[in-house]
Scaffold this motif. Structure first.
Motif, PDB file in Angstrom:
ATOM      1  N   HIS A  99      56.152  23.846  -3.573  1.00  0.00           N
ATOM      2  CA  HIS A  99      56.583  23.002  -2.457  1.00  0.00           C
ATOM      3  C   HIS A  99      55.447  22.026  -2.182  1.00  0.00           C
ATOM      4  O   HIS A  99      54.283  22.351  -2.393  1.00  0.00           O
ATOM      5  N   ARG A 100      55.771  20.869  -1.664  1.00  0.00           N
ATOM      6  CA  ARG A 100      54.717  19.882  -1.403  1.00  0.00           C
ATOM      7  C   ARG A 100      53.794  20.311  -0.261  1.00  0.00           C
ATOM      8  O   ARG A 100      52.653  19.854  -0.180  1.00  0.00           O
ATOM      9  N   ASP A 101      54.264  21.200   0.602  1.00  0.00           N
ATOM     10  CA  ASP A 101      53.494  21.611   1.774  1.00  0.00           C
ATOM     11  C   ASP A 101      52.948  23.024   1.581  1.00  0.00           C
ATOM     12  O   ASP A 101      53.712  23.967   1.304  1.00  0.00           O
ATOM     13  N   LEU A 102      51.638  23.209   1.744  1.00  0.00           N
ATOM     14  CA  LEU A 102      51.006  24.519   1.543  1.00  0.00           C
ATOM     15  C   LEU A 102      51.528  25.550   2.543  1.00  0.00           C
ATOM     16  O   LEU A 102      51.662  26.720   2.198  1.00  0.00           O
ATOM     17  N   GLU A 103      51.813  25.140   3.754  1.00  0.00           N
ATOM     18  CA  GLU A 103      52.318  26.086   4.741  1.00  0.00           C
ATOM     19  C   GLU A 103      53.737  26.524   4.381  1.00  0.00           C
ATOM     20  O   GLU A 103      54.085  27.695   4.512  1.00  0.00           O
ATOM     21  N   VAL A 104      54.528  25.611   3.928  1.00  0.00           N
ATOM     22  CA  VAL A 104      55.930  25.911   3.623  1.00  0.00           C
ATOM     23  C   VAL A 104      56.061  26.713   2.337  1.00  0.00           C
ATOM     24  O   VAL A 104      56.946  27.572   2.226  1.00  0.00           O
ATOM     25  N   VAL A 105      55.194  26.485   1.351  1.00  0.00           N
ATOM     26  CA  VAL A 105      55.318  27.195   0.071  1.00  0.00           C
ATOM     27  C   VAL A 105      55.175  28.701   0.273  1.00  0.00           C
ATOM     28  O   VAL A 105      55.657  29.472  -0.555  1.00  0.00           O
ATOM     29  N   ARG A 106      54.533  29.113   1.340  1.00  0.00           N
ATOM     30  CA  ARG A 106      54.354  30.544   1.599  1.00  0.00           C
ATOM     31  C   ARG A 106      55.605  31.194   2.182  1.00  0.00           C
ATOM     32  O   ARG A 106      55.674  32.435   2.250  1.00  0.00           O
ATOM     33  N   THR A 107      56.550  30.408   2.595  1.00  0.00           N
ATOM     34  CA  THR A 107      57.747  30.974   3.225  1.00  0.00           C
ATOM     35  C   THR A 107      59.041  30.533   2.567  1.00  0.00           C
ATOM     36  O   THR A 107      59.889  31.355   2.234  1.00  0.00           O
ATOM     37  N   THR A 108      59.220  29.241   2.365  1.00  0.00           N
ATOM     38  CA  THR A 108      60.475  28.707   1.808  1.00  0.00           C
ATOM     39  C   THR A 108      60.191  27.655   0.752  1.00  0.00           C
ATOM     40  O   THR A 108      60.365  26.459   0.992  1.00  0.00           O
ATOM     41  N   PRO A 109      59.738  28.074  -0.412  1.00  0.00           N
ATOM     42  CA  PRO A 109      59.470  27.111  -1.482  1.00  0.00           C
ATOM     43  C   PRO A 109      60.713  26.330  -1.883  1.00  0.00           C
ATOM     44  O   PRO A 109      61.835  26.806  -1.713  1.00  0.00           O
ATOM     45  N   HIS A 110      60.473  25.165  -2.446  1.00  0.00           N
ATOM     46  CA  HIS A 110      61.589  24.324  -2.878  1.00  0.00           C
ATOM     47  C   HIS A 110      62.036  24.696  -4.284  1.00  0.00           C
ATOM     48  O   HIS A 110      63.217  24.645  -4.615  1.00  0.00           O
ATOM     49  N   TYR A 111      61.088  25.060  -5.132  1.00  0.00           N
ATOM     50  CA  TYR A 111      61.384  25.363  -6.528  1.00  0.00           C
ATOM     51  C   TYR A 111      60.905  26.774  -6.870  1.00  0.00           C
ATOM     52  O   TYR A 111      59.867  27.224  -6.373  1.00  0.00           O
ATOM     53  N   TRP A 112      61.663  27.426  -7.770  1.00  0.00           N
ATOM     54  CA  TRP A 112      61.348  28.777  -8.214  1.00  0.00           C
ATOM     55  C   TRP A 112      61.390  28.864  -9.729  1.00  0.00           C
ATOM     56  O   TRP A 112      62.186  28.179 -10.370  1.00  0.00           O
ATOM     57  N   GLY A 113      60.553  29.737 -10.273  1.00  0.00           N
ATOM     58  CA  GLY A 113      60.656  30.088 -11.667  1.00  0.00           C
ATOM     59  C   GLY A 113      61.634  31.223 -11.845  1.00  0.00           C
ATOM     60  O   GLY A 113      62.210  31.730 -10.878  1.00  0.00           O
ATOM     61  N   GLN A 114      61.789  31.662 -13.087  1.00  0.00           N
ATOM     62  CA  GLN A 114      62.774  32.706 -13.387  1.00  0.00           C
ATOM     63  C   GLN A 114      62.194  34.106 -13.237  1.00  0.00           C
ATOM     64  O   GLN A 114      62.928  35.088 -13.225  1.00  0.00           O
ATOM     65  N   GLY A 115      60.888  34.219 -13.140  1.00  0.00           N
ATOM     66  CA  GLY A 115      60.247  35.503 -12.932  1.00  0.00           C
ATOM     67  C   GLY A 115      59.744  36.142 -14.205  1.00  0.00           C
ATOM     68  O   GLY A 115      60.265  35.907 -15.292  1.00  0.00           O
ATOM     69  N   THR A 116      58.720  36.965 -14.059  1.00  0.00           N
ATOM     70  CA  THR A 116      58.182  37.739 -15.176  1.00  0.00           C
ATOM     71  C   THR A 116      57.875  39.141 -14.658  1.00  0.00           C
ATOM     72  O   THR A 116      57.344  39.308 -13.564  1.00  0.00           O
ATOM     73  N   GLN A 117      58.216  40.146 -15.458  1.00  0.00           N
ATOM     74  CA  GLN A 117      58.095  41.527 -14.992  1.00  0.00           C
ATOM     75  C   GLN A 117      56.689  42.076 -15.226  1.00  0.00           C
ATOM     76  O   GLN A 117      56.085  41.852 -16.282  1.00  0.00           O
ATOM     77  N   VAL A 118      56.222  42.821 -14.244  1.00  0.00           N
ATOM     78  CA  VAL A 118      54.928  43.490 -14.349  1.00  0.00           C
ATOM     79  C   VAL A 118      55.116  44.945 -13.930  1.00  0.00           C
ATOM     80  O   VAL A 118      55.091  45.263 -12.735  1.00  0.00           O
TER      81      VAL A 118
END
Length: 122
Positions: A99-118
């Motif tokens: 997300h363009r905003d550091l505060e917002v990326v911690r709660t409601t990001p605009h873009y997501w990846g598909q994930g990787t399992q750990v």
């Protein structure tokens, strides 16, 4: 539009280390704050770490502070998360987010990846 692709996940023993990578498409990567989230089986997705567009500011959840380190290389359009002293409770699917905003990326990001399992075993 930003596309995110995570890599680096895999089975690891408790106490071990792992480095996750998230490669981003687009020429505006350097203007986005980036974050990592995770979702454990049967649980909601939770915030793990975030980094500002220039890399000078970082945030961590209390559960990973001191063990995980987020970093970025804007020349490579990549954000990393170094995970040390892994515990079985760190087992989750890890997602990269932007997300363009550091505060917002911690709660409601605009873009997501598909994930990787750990998976972390004891």
């Amino acid at each position: 539009q930003v596309q995110l692709v995570e890599s680096g996940g895999g089975l690891v023993q408790a106490g071990g280390s792992l480095r996750l990578s998230c490669a981003a498409s687009g020429r505006t990567f350097g203007s986005y704050a980036m974050g990592w989230f995770r979702q454990a089986p049967g649980k909601e997705r939770e915030f793990v770490a975030a980094i500002s567009w220039g890399g000078k500011s970082t945030y961590y959840s209390d559960s990973v502070k001191g063990r995980f380190t987020i970093s970025r290389d804007n020349a490579k359009n990549t954000v990393y998360m170094h995970m040390n002293s892994l515990k079985p409770e760190d087992t989750a699917v890890y997602y990269c987010a932007a997300h363009r905003d550091l505060e917002v990326v911690r709660t409601t990001p605009h873009y997501w990846g598909q994930g990787t399992q750990v998976p972390v075993y004891s």
